[in-house]
Design an enzyme around this catalytic site. Sequence first.
Site, PDB file in Angstrom:
ATOM      1  N   LYS A 141       1.746 -12.378   7.044  1.00  0.00           N
ATOM      2  CA  LYS A 141       2.905 -12.396   6.158  1.00  0.00           C
ATOM      3  C   LYS A 141       3.986 -13.335   6.698  1.00  0.00           C
ATOM      4  O   LYS A 141       4.033 -13.611   7.904  1.00  0.00           O
ATOM      5  CB  LYS A 141       3.502 -10.986   6.049  1.00  0.00           C
ATOM      6  CG  LYS A 141       2.660  -9.978   5.320  1.00  0.00           C
ATOM      7  CD  LYS A 141       3.343  -8.610   5.319  1.00  0.00           C
ATOM      8  CE  LYS A 141       2.530  -7.581   4.568  1.00  0.00           C
ATOM      9  NZ  LYS A 141       2.502  -7.826   3.116  1.00  0.00           N
ATOM     10  N   ASP A 179       2.257  -3.321   8.700  1.00  0.00           N
ATOM     11  CA  ASP A 179       1.397  -4.281   8.021  1.00  0.00           C
ATOM     12  C   ASP A 179       1.866  -5.702   8.290  1.00  0.00           C
ATOM     13  O   ASP A 179       2.839  -6.175   7.702  1.00  0.00           O
ATOM     14  CB  ASP A 179       1.385  -4.010   6.512  1.00  0.00           C
ATOM     15  CG  ASP A 179       0.482  -4.976   5.760  1.00  0.00           C
ATOM     16  OD1 ASP A 179      -0.387  -5.602   6.405  1.00  0.00           O
ATOM     17  OD2 ASP A 179       0.641  -5.108   4.537  1.00  0.00           O
ATOM     18  N   ASP A 223       5.150   0.455   4.777  1.00  0.00           N
ATOM     19  CA  ASP A 223       3.867   0.377   4.077  1.00  0.00           C
ATOM     20  C   ASP A 223       3.085   1.684   4.180  1.00  0.00           C
ATOM     21  O   ASP A 223       1.988   1.786   3.622  1.00  0.00           O
ATOM     22  CB  ASP A 223       3.033  -0.787   4.623  1.00  0.00           C
ATOM     23  CG  ASP A 223       2.081  -1.350   3.588  1.00  0.00           C
ATOM     24  OD1 ASP A 223       2.345  -1.179   2.384  1.00  0.00           O
ATOM     25  OD2 ASP A 223       1.070  -1.967   3.972  1.00  0.00           O
ATOM     26  N   ARG A 280      -6.004  -1.389  -0.344  1.00  0.00           N
ATOM     27  CA  ARG A 280      -7.124  -0.993  -1.209  1.00  0.00           C
ATOM     28  C   ARG A 280      -8.402  -0.790  -0.399  1.00  0.00           C
ATOM     29  O   ARG A 280      -9.299  -0.056  -0.821  1.00  0.00           O
ATOM     30  CB  ARG A 280      -7.308  -2.032  -2.308  1.00  0.00           C
ATOM     31  CG  ARG A 280      -7.727  -3.391  -1.864  1.00  0.00           C
ATOM     32  CD  ARG A 280      -7.377  -4.482  -2.873  1.00  0.00           C
ATOM     33  NE  ARG A 280      -5.945  -4.744  -2.910  1.00  0.00           N
ATOM     34  CZ  ARG A 280      -5.364  -5.616  -3.733  1.00  0.00           C
ATOM     35  NH1 ARG A 280      -6.108  -6.297  -4.598  1.00  0.00           N
ATOM     36  NH2 ARG A 280      -4.068  -5.806  -3.708  1.00  0.00           N
ATOM     37  N   ASP A 321      -4.430  -9.371   3.775  1.00  0.00           N
ATOM     38  CA  ASP A 321      -3.181  -8.693   3.443  1.00  0.00           C
ATOM     39  C   ASP A 321      -3.344  -7.773   2.230  1.00  0.00           C
ATOM     40  O   ASP A 321      -2.400  -7.079   1.856  1.00  0.00           O
ATOM     41  CB  ASP A 321      -2.063  -9.716   3.198  1.00  0.00           C
ATOM     42  CG  ASP A 321      -0.680  -9.079   3.176  1.00  0.00           C
ATOM     43  OD1 ASP A 321      -0.515  -8.004   3.790  1.00  0.00           O
ATOM     44  OD2 ASP A 321       0.223  -9.649   2.547  1.00  0.00           O
ATOM     45  N   GLU A 373      -5.019  -5.094   2.275  1.00  0.00           N
ATOM     46  CA  GLU A 373      -5.726  -4.119   3.104  1.00  0.00           C
ATOM     47  C   GLU A 373      -5.617  -2.690   2.585  1.00  0.00           C
ATOM     48  O   GLU A 373      -6.476  -1.853   2.863  1.00  0.00           O
ATOM     49  CB  GLU A 373      -5.192  -4.183   4.539  1.00  0.00           C
ATOM     50  CG  GLU A 373      -3.937  -3.366   4.842  1.00  0.00           C
ATOM     51  CD  GLU A 373      -2.706  -3.781   4.042  1.00  0.00           C
ATOM     52  OE1 GLU A 373      -1.876  -2.918   3.744  1.00  0.00           O
ATOM     53  OE2 GLU A 373      -2.580  -4.980   3.709  1.00  0.00           O
ATOM     54  N   LYS A 412      -1.664   6.056   1.098  1.00  0.00           N
ATOM     55  CA  LYS A 412      -1.870   4.873   1.944  1.00  0.00           C
ATOM     56  C   LYS A 412      -0.933   4.965   3.144  1.00  0.00           C
ATOM     57  O   LYS A 412       0.282   5.047   2.991  1.00  0.00           O
ATOM     58  CB  LYS A 412      -1.587   3.605   1.146  1.00  0.00           C
ATOM     59  CG  LYS A 412      -1.614   2.320   1.980  1.00  0.00           C
ATOM     60  CD  LYS A 412      -1.132   1.124   1.170  1.00  0.00           C
ATOM     61  CE  LYS A 412      -0.939  -0.095   2.051  1.00  0.00           C
ATOM     62  NZ  LYS A 412      -0.361  -1.245   1.310  1.00  0.00           N
TER      63      LYS A 412
END
Length: 489
Positions: free
Chosen positions: A274, A267, A285, A348, A344, A346, A262
């Site tokens: 967030k 993010d 991230d 996956r 959030d 995201e 990933k």
Amino acid sequence: MQFTAKVTDISKQRTACAILAVDAKNKLTDSGNAIDKASNGALSKLLKRGDLGSATASTLLIPMLEGSVERVLLVRASKNSVNQAEFRKLASASAKAVTGFKEATSYLTELSVIEADTDWQAQQLTLNAGLASYKFTRCLSDAKPNPLEKFTVHVADKKLLNTAQKGVELGNAQALGSNIARELGNLPGNICTPSYLASEAKALAKKHAKLTTTVLDNKKMESMGMGAFMSVAKGSDEPAALIAMNYKGGKTGDKPIVLVGKGITFDTGGISLKPGMAMDEMKFDMCGAASVFGVMHALVEMQAPVNVVCIVAAAENMPSGRASKPGDIVTSMAGKTIEILNTDAEGRLVLCDALTYAGKFKPSVVIDVATLTGACVIALGNHATGLYANQDKLAQDLLAAGETTGDRAWQMPLWDEYHTALKSNFADLQNIGGREAGSVTAACFLSQFATEYNWAHLDIAGSAWNSGAAKGATGRPVPLLLQYILNKK
């Protein structure tokens, strides 16, 4: 940095610092006794005086005025036969204590380690020395790297030298890969963009004949039906990239191990924004992507006889007029429709299309690595990586690799009961499953896109970086992954 295994005589070995173990009863190992004798009992006197702390891994640096050893670093062990966890602690503490010198020699191999041999000790000493030598300096105007340039692992018997050297080489590779991952993770989001990661992958391929790199841009991903991936990417002005690094070091025709990382280079959470506190840490991230970069760097440097593909799903998750909204429905590359209830969640979304893409390489196994869920941090803290797998043998092999290296994981469930949380009234599935078992339902989501091959998921949200005064990427799970891959060769 140069790492070497060497049979040494401490009375003749020239070193800036000799690392010596002392047990709880102030008993020195053989080399320590030799230095003590040569210095007219100076070490014994200091130990009797209590200058070395009693806690395991306490250290005491002693300058030596005569002889070939310039300094001695004493390290407190509980006894002369220690377990693996304690040895790792001693290796880490001693390595951190000698980074200020250009060179050091470790005699900790004179300790007996339960259920471990000399090559394991050499691997651990080298790995910890390599990790301790890393320092982020790229964005500092006057910083200097740690000066440690050479690290020698003492071997007591010539018969053990070859195996010890193999341990040194493995530890060096694990440290190299981990530090590459740390550097990428520590870079700020305005430097380490998806395009930057793509350029790094292309540059690596230019250096190594057995490595090729392919980069898919937004237009290509759209044409291939990667609607889940693009639902994240479209909110940012930075173009996304699906990067595939294909290393063919093994036999022609052998199915590759595929790693998927990933790579959300920053993010914000998107429209599901967030909280502002500690949002700077969302540059981390992309540590899953950083780890697969680190693994690939190590493999090509070692010229490992394996076939490995590393896929990086790189994008920014930003709020904008183009960004996905909660309630939007997108179609993945696999043809499944997904209701986005939280933008959030995201990771996956980019990973599910990357997992479908991974199938084109006809893999022997696929392992994805992601800072996927805060829920995993709540479940396991920062000590263990969350491990999920659709095949028990794969899970056990990964757990064993983690135990060997100290880069440990803990297996979590993928039971059918958890999948019900992903049911949607409007699409094939939704991208979140509620507050309960958040790490599990995230893994369940990914598992629905990994049904055609043996697959494992590593949730590194807790283990990929440290916060607070020691803020920075850890380089995990590079040691675990390298150990697993090399065990399979």
